[in-house]
Design a protein around this motif. Structure first.
Motif, PDB file in Angstrom:
ATOM      1  N   ASN A 300       0.828  -1.133  -0.009  1.00  0.00           N
ATOM      2  CA  ASN A 300      -0.151   0.084  -0.099  1.00  0.00           C
ATOM      3  C   ASN A 300       0.788   1.220  -0.030  1.00  0.00           C
ATOM      4  OD1 ASN A 300      -2.516  -1.223  -0.175  1.00  0.00           O
ATOM      5  ND2 ASN A 300      -2.531  -1.486   2.180  1.00  0.00           N
ATOM      6  N   LEU A 301       2.019   1.173   0.473  1.00  0.00           N
ATOM      7  CA  LEU A 301       2.867   2.448   0.771  1.00  0.00           C
ATOM      8  C   LEU A 301       3.772   2.538  -0.729  1.00  0.00           C
ATOM      9  CD1 LEU A 301       4.039   2.361   4.239  1.00  0.00           C
ATOM     10  CD2 LEU A 301       2.432   3.671   3.337  1.00  0.00           C
ATOM     11  N   TYR A 310       3.699  11.253   3.075  1.00  0.00           N
ATOM     12  CA  TYR A 310       2.827  11.694   4.460  1.00  0.00           C
ATOM     13  C   TYR A 310       3.346  11.109   5.481  1.00  0.00           C
ATOM     14  CZ  TYR A 310      -1.061  13.202   7.008  1.00  0.00           C
ATOM     15  OH  TYR A 310      -1.869  14.096   8.127  1.00  0.00           O
ATOM     16  N   ILE A 311       3.544   9.635   5.579  1.00  0.00           N
ATOM     17  CA  ILE A 311       3.756   8.628   6.541  1.00  0.00           C
ATOM     18  C   ILE A 311       5.361   9.232   6.891  1.00  0.00           C
ATOM     19  CG2 ILE A 311       4.138   6.407   7.554  1.00  0.00           C
ATOM     20  CD1 ILE A 311       1.747   5.865   6.246  1.00  0.00           C
ATOM     21  N   GLU A 312       6.203   9.241   5.800  1.00  0.00           N
ATOM     22  CA  GLU A 312       7.485   9.683   6.189  1.00  0.00           C
ATOM     23  C   GLU A 312       7.824  10.992   6.913  1.00  0.00           C
ATOM     24  OE1 GLU A 312      10.022  10.616   2.294  1.00  0.00           O
ATOM     25  OE2 GLU A 312      11.500   9.278   3.212  1.00  0.00           O
ATOM     26  N   ASP A 313       6.892  11.820   6.542  1.00  0.00           N
ATOM     27  CA  ASP A 313       7.133  13.139   7.175  1.00  0.00           C
ATOM     28  C   ASP A 313       6.563  12.912   8.662  1.00  0.00           C
ATOM     29  OD1 ASP A 313       7.768  15.642   6.486  1.00  0.00           O
ATOM     30  OD2 ASP A 313       5.579  16.346   6.230  1.00  0.00           O
ATOM     31  N   LEU A 332      -7.646   7.707   4.255  1.00  0.00           N
ATOM     32  CA  LEU A 332      -7.201   6.227   3.741  1.00  0.00           C
ATOM     33  C   LEU A 332      -6.188   5.573   4.808  1.00  0.00           C
ATOM     34  CD1 LEU A 332      -7.078   4.470   1.175  1.00  0.00           C
ATOM     35  CD2 LEU A 332      -4.961   5.737   0.520  1.00  0.00           C
ATOM     36  N   GLY A 333      -5.390   6.322   5.345  1.00  0.00           N
ATOM     37  CA  GLY A 333      -4.589   5.831   6.085  1.00  0.00           C
ATOM     38  C   GLY A 333      -5.367   5.312   7.552  1.00  0.00           C
ATOM     39  N   TYR A 334      -6.359   5.898   7.661  1.00  0.00           N
ATOM     40  CA  TYR A 334      -7.164   5.337   8.875  1.00  0.00           C
ATOM     41  C   TYR A 334      -7.827   4.088   8.562  1.00  0.00           C
ATOM     42  CZ  TYR A 334     -10.910   5.473  12.497  1.00  0.00           C
ATOM     43  OH  TYR A 334     -11.776   5.107  13.495  1.00  0.00           O
ATOM     44  N   ASN A 347      -1.671   9.895  14.581  1.00  0.00           N
ATOM     45  CA  ASN A 347      -0.783   9.020  15.287  1.00  0.00           C
ATOM     46  C   ASN A 347      -0.665   7.633  14.579  1.00  0.00           C
ATOM     47  OD1 ASN A 347       1.173   8.859  17.367  1.00  0.00           O
ATOM     48  ND2 ASN A 347      -0.310   7.608  18.666  1.00  0.00           N
ATOM     49  N   ILE A 348       0.498   7.077  14.399  1.00  0.00           N
ATOM     50  CA  ILE A 348       0.706   5.801  13.704  1.00  0.00           C
ATOM     51  C   ILE A 348      -0.131   4.739  15.069  1.00  0.00           C
ATOM     52  CG2 ILE A 348       2.134   3.920  12.864  1.00  0.00           C
ATOM     53  CD1 ILE A 348       1.990   6.600  11.194  1.00  0.00           C
TER      54      ILE A 348
END
Ligand SMILES: Nc1ncnc2c1ncn2[C@@H]1O[C@H](COP(=O)(O)OP(=O)(O)OP(=O)(O)O)[C@@H](O)[C@H]1O
Ligand SMILES: [Mg+2]
Length: 378
Positions: A300-301, A310-313, A332-334, A347-348
């Motif tokens: 997915n990444l 976005y997540i890398e940030d 989407l991440g949610y 938050n991850i």
């Protein structure tokens, strides 16, 4: 054969050590008793199929439960209305052959030659009208084909029947549960003409499904208790459950997999009481192993550069971002189960994901480092 921890697909209590989810099942039963239609949309390996199976077991005396899955149904079936309708009935007939032979035969007699969704609707009416018990429909893996016009017409049909039933003008399923990763409610059917405008959101009759399907430390205790009793082990189950929860935030697959690693890798031959250190060892092992959940995380990444960046940030650069549900990327991440809303910030969702993604992203940065000579963090 003794029980074991399971991390490959549905859990069944006769074979697997399981977290007791009867509290969640009781809450879901209330929705069904109230004749609601709803979607269980949760990330991969979040216990959806296990929950549906438990609902089925709990309700099968009270209702005629039809528990089917669109998994493996094939794209071709979704291209042709007649094929789809007949396949749907076939799935139900097959399921009924395990559940209730008489009802199966009754449906077979009603199922002559179905050509379209309208005729399928009539078969449902006649089947439900003549059924001994109220009929509950469960469809798992429903989003396998949810971007398909035919699927949307199908749930549009279920919706129309629901609305007619509410005013006493049709017979249909008492409750319908659709399960998958994506939320069917947010799908939009393509509006082709004025008449179809009313189908704009074919699943807007569904009530929200807010039941927390992650495992709390208290719930994790129930699985460890079962294990400790069966193996005659005295261990500090409260502390171990807290520790498992600390790393996983109760993500069902991660909880079961960590336990499986401790039992089958760390204490493969001699079963001994677990310690907190064993959980740490299991975390180290899970962070390095290949499994389907991490495969889909990486896929997915890799397939979504915007989400990756976005997540890398967040993870690599430590930037703080506000949680906003209207932001499609956050949504989407949610939906994938990577993000949670913590005090209004993104938050991850658990420490294992965080660590696994960090290691992967740092490794990718090292590729760039070799090419460009740029140092990490710059
Ligand atoms: N009640 C439970 N107790 C312990 N572990 C569980 C339980 N429910 C689910 N799990 C863990 O989660 C894993 C996935 O469960 P399940 O197949 O039900 O999830 P799913 O959401 O249907 O997954 P998928 O999205 O792949 O269809 C199981 O293999 C197990 O490791
Ligand atoms: Mg499943």
């Amino acid at each position: 054969m003794g029980k074991r921890f399971n991390s490959t697909g549905v859990c069944v209590s006769q074979k697997h050590y399981m977290v007791d989810i009867s509290n969640k099942i009781e809450q879901i039963k209330k929705l069904i008793d109230n004749e609601f239609y709803f979607t269980i949309n949760r990330p991969r390996q979040y216990g959806k199929t296990t929950t549906l199976n438990e609902i089925n077991n709990k309700l099968k005396e009270l209702y005629l439960v039809i528990n089917i899955s669109f998994e493996g149904i094939g794209d071709i079936v979704f291209e042709d209305e007649k094929k789809f309708c007949n396949k749907f009935l076939k799935l139900i007939i097959k399921e009924l052959s395990f559940v209730d032979k008489e009802e199966k035969e009754r449906l077979e007699k009603l199922n002559l030659e179905i050509n379209d969704i309208e005729e399928l609707s009539e078969v449902i009416t006649r089947f439900v009208e003549g059924a001994e018990k109220d009929v509950v429909l469960i469809v798992d893996e429903v989003d396998k084909s949810s971007n398909n016009q035919l699927f949307l017409s199908f749930i549009g049909m279920l919706r129309n029947k629901y609305l007619s039933r509410e005013v006493g003008k049709d017979f249909t399923f008492k409750s319908v549960i659709l399960a998958g990763v994506h939320d069917v409610k947010s799908l939009k059917i393509k509006i082709r003409n004025e008449n179809e405008a009313k189908y704009n959101s074919p699943w807007n009759i569904a009530v929200d499904f807010n039941i927390d399907m992650s495992f709390s430390p208290k719930e994790i205790i129930t699985m460890l208790n079962e294990y400790a009793i069966e193996n005659s082990l005295l261990m500090d189950i409260d502390k171990l459950s807290e520790e498992l929860h600390f790393f996983t935030s109760g993500y069902p697959f991660l909880v079961s997999r960590l336990c499986q690693i401790v039992d089958e890798k760390i204490y493969e031959f001699d079963k001994e009481p677990w310690t907190i250190k064993d959980i740490h060892k299991a975390v180290k092992i899970i962070l390095e192993e290949k499994n389907t959940l991490f495969d889909s995380l990486i896929k997915n990444l890799e397939n979504n550069k915007e989400l990756y960046d976005y997540i890398e940030d967040i993870i690599v650069r430590g930037n703080v971002k506000s949680f906003n549900n209207d932001n499609p990327l956050i949504e989407l991440g949610y939906l994938y189960g990577y993000f949670e809303n913590k005090d209004g910030k993104v938050n991850i969702s658990n420490r294992i994901f965080s660590e696994r993604i960090y290691n992967y992203m740092i490794s990718k940065l090292e590729n760039d480092y070799n090419k460009t000579g740029i140092c990490l963090g710059q």
